[in-house]
Design a protein around this motif. Structure first.
Motif, PDB file in Angstrom:
ATOM      1  N   LEU A  71     -42.807 -13.489-119.960  1.00  0.00           N
ATOM      2  CA  LEU A  71     -42.855 -14.229-118.287  1.00  0.00           C
ATOM      3  C   LEU A  71     -42.627 -15.830-118.339  1.00  0.00           C
ATOM      4  O   LEU A  71     -42.304 -16.272-117.540  1.00  0.00           O
ATOM      5  N   THR A  72     -42.987 -16.177-119.792  1.00  0.00           N
ATOM      6  CA  THR A  72     -42.483 -17.681-120.048  1.00  0.00           C
ATOM      7  C   THR A  72     -41.645 -18.117-120.656  1.00  0.00           C
ATOM      8  O   THR A  72     -41.244 -19.159-120.784  1.00  0.00           O
ATOM      9  N   MET A  73     -40.822 -17.180-121.260  1.00  0.00           N
ATOM     10  CA  MET A  73     -39.603 -17.373-122.077  1.00  0.00           C
ATOM     11  C   MET A  73     -38.414 -17.873-121.183  1.00  0.00           C
ATOM     12  O   MET A  73     -38.441 -17.477-119.979  1.00  0.00           O
ATOM     13  N   SER A  74     -37.725 -18.885-121.525  1.00  0.00           N
ATOM     14  CA  SER A  74     -36.586 -19.524-120.558  1.00  0.00           C
ATOM     15  C   SER A  74     -35.406 -19.417-121.632  1.00  0.00           C
ATOM     16  O   SER A  74     -35.532 -19.359-122.704  1.00  0.00           O
ATOM     17  N   HIS A  75     -34.232 -19.413-120.929  1.00  0.00           N
ATOM     18  CA  HIS A  75     -32.968 -19.419-121.547  1.00  0.00           C
ATOM     19  C   HIS A  75     -32.919 -20.694-122.515  1.00  0.00           C
ATOM     20  O   HIS A  75     -32.477 -20.811-123.472  1.00  0.00           O
ATOM     21  N   ARG A  76     -33.241 -21.948-121.748  1.00  0.00           N
ATOM     22  CA  ARG A  76     -33.158 -22.989-122.532  1.00  0.00           C
ATOM     23  C   ARG A  76     -34.187 -23.290-123.788  1.00  0.00           C
ATOM     24  O   ARG A  76     -33.557 -23.873-124.850  1.00  0.00           O
ATOM     25  N   LEU A  77     -35.283 -22.523-123.758  1.00  0.00           N
ATOM     26  CA  LEU A  77     -36.086 -22.413-124.967  1.00  0.00           C
ATOM     27  C   LEU A  77     -35.285 -21.662-126.020  1.00  0.00           C
ATOM     28  O   LEU A  77     -35.141 -22.141-127.249  1.00  0.00           O
ATOM     29  N   ARG A  80     -32.551 -23.858-127.532  1.00  0.00           N
ATOM     30  CA  ARG A  80     -33.104 -24.974-128.319  1.00  0.00           C
ATOM     31  C   ARG A  80     -33.481 -24.528-129.634  1.00  0.00           C
ATOM     32  O   ARG A  80     -33.206 -25.048-130.712  1.00  0.00           O
ATOM     33  N   LEU A  81     -34.164 -23.296-129.522  1.00  0.00           N
ATOM     34  CA  LEU A  81     -34.687 -22.565-130.888  1.00  0.00           C
ATOM     35  C   LEU A  81     -33.168 -22.308-131.860  1.00  0.00           C
ATOM     36  O   LEU A  81     -33.402 -22.619-133.096  1.00  0.00           O
ATOM     37  N   ALA A  82     -32.220 -21.557-131.005  1.00  0.00           N
ATOM     38  CA  ALA A  82     -31.144 -21.193-131.980  1.00  0.00           C
ATOM     39  C   ALA A  82     -30.343 -22.413-132.427  1.00  0.00           C
ATOM     40  O   ALA A  82     -29.748 -22.355-133.366  1.00  0.00           O
ATOM     41  N   GLU A  83     -30.415 -23.432-131.513  1.00  0.00           N
ATOM     42  CA  GLU A  83     -29.926 -24.677-132.082  1.00  0.00           C
ATOM     43  C   GLU A  83     -30.359 -25.136-133.692  1.00  0.00           C
ATOM     44  O   GLU A  83     -29.726 -26.017-134.253  1.00  0.00           O
ATOM     45  N   CYS A 105     -32.502 -14.403-121.040  1.00  0.00           N
ATOM     46  CA  CYS A 105     -32.620 -15.554-121.784  1.00  0.00           C
ATOM     47  C   CYS A 105     -32.024 -15.594-123.211  1.00  0.00           C
ATOM     48  O   CYS A 105     -32.008 -16.618-123.879  1.00  0.00           O
ATOM     49  N   GLY A 106     -31.336 -14.485-123.566  1.00  0.00           N
ATOM     50  CA  GLY A 106     -30.648 -14.597-124.846  1.00  0.00           C
ATOM     51  C   GLY A 106     -31.369 -14.545-125.982  1.00  0.00           C
ATOM     52  O   GLY A 106     -30.978 -14.880-127.103  1.00  0.00           O
ATOM     53  N   VAL A 107     -32.819 -13.857-126.052  1.00  0.00           N
ATOM     54  CA  VAL A 107     -33.417 -13.809-126.981  1.00  0.00           C
ATOM     55  C   VAL A 107     -32.966 -12.727-128.206  1.00  0.00           C
ATOM     56  O   VAL A 107     -32.436 -11.783-127.789  1.00  0.00           O
ATOM     57  N   ASP A 108     -33.508 -13.068-129.336  1.00  0.00           N
ATOM     58  CA  ASP A 108     -33.177 -12.085-130.561  1.00  0.00           C
ATOM     59  C   ASP A 108     -33.890 -10.912-130.723  1.00  0.00           C
ATOM     60  O   ASP A 108     -33.380  -9.740-131.135  1.00  0.00           O
ATOM     61  N   TYR A 109     -35.051 -11.065-130.195  1.00  0.00           N
ATOM     62  CA  TYR A 109     -36.104  -9.855-130.391  1.00  0.00           C
ATOM     63  C   TYR A 109     -36.868  -9.588-129.199  1.00  0.00           C
ATOM     64  O   TYR A 109     -37.136 -10.280-128.339  1.00  0.00           O
ATOM     65  N   VAL A 110     -37.193  -8.298-128.929  1.00  0.00           N
ATOM     66  CA  VAL A 110     -37.965  -7.774-127.582  1.00  0.00           C
ATOM     67  C   VAL A 110     -39.308  -6.930-128.417  1.00  0.00           C
ATOM     68  O   VAL A 110     -38.859  -5.581-129.097  1.00  0.00           O
TER      69      VAL A 110
END
Length: 127
Positions: A71-77, A80-83, A105-110
């Motif tokens: 609920l609090t993850m964002s695409h921006r975050l 930034r982490l991936a960068e 958001c494009g996260v690597d894991y769920v």
């Protein structure tokens, strides 16, 4: 202390090269890193705002991933982490809406309690 016992078990069974430790506590991760350089570390976060100091803290413990509530993850975050070479993930993703948000958001894991639903959703949407 639990952290001390976990480190003893890792040493006893020679698992430093394959161990993965995730915690909500940065001091715990700092303790682990001080004892073992080879253990993969990850931080579970719960803040909705990305703080520049978070990235510095992740680098200090050489974390390889960061998880946050879906609920609090964002695409921006996630970007930034991936960068900075840190993988991102979400936990408590237990609905189609949450899966869609994680994907956006494009996260690597769920992390989910509803494996079949998640597999069906991501199989359908990630072709």
């Amino acid at each position: 202390q639990l952290c001390t016992r976990v480190l003893e078990l890792i040493d006893t069974y020679h698992r430093a090269g394959s161990a993965i430790i995730t915690s909500f506590s940065l001091p715990v991760l700092e303790t682990v890193r001080a004892h073992h350089a080879r253990i993969r570390l990850g931080l579970l976060g719960h803040r909705s705002v990305f703080r520049p100091s978070l990235l510095a803290q992740l680098h200090d413990v050489q974390a390889t991933y960061y998880f946050q509530n879906v609920l609090t993850m964002s695409h921006r975050l996630a970007d930034r982490l991936a960068e900075h070479g840190i993988q991102s993930g979400v936990f408590t993703a237990n609905s189609i809406r949450a899966f869609a948000h994680a994907r956006a958001c494009g996260v690597d894991y769920v992390i989910t309690d509803r494996l079949e639903e998640a597999q069906a959703f991501f199989s359908k949407h990630d072709r």
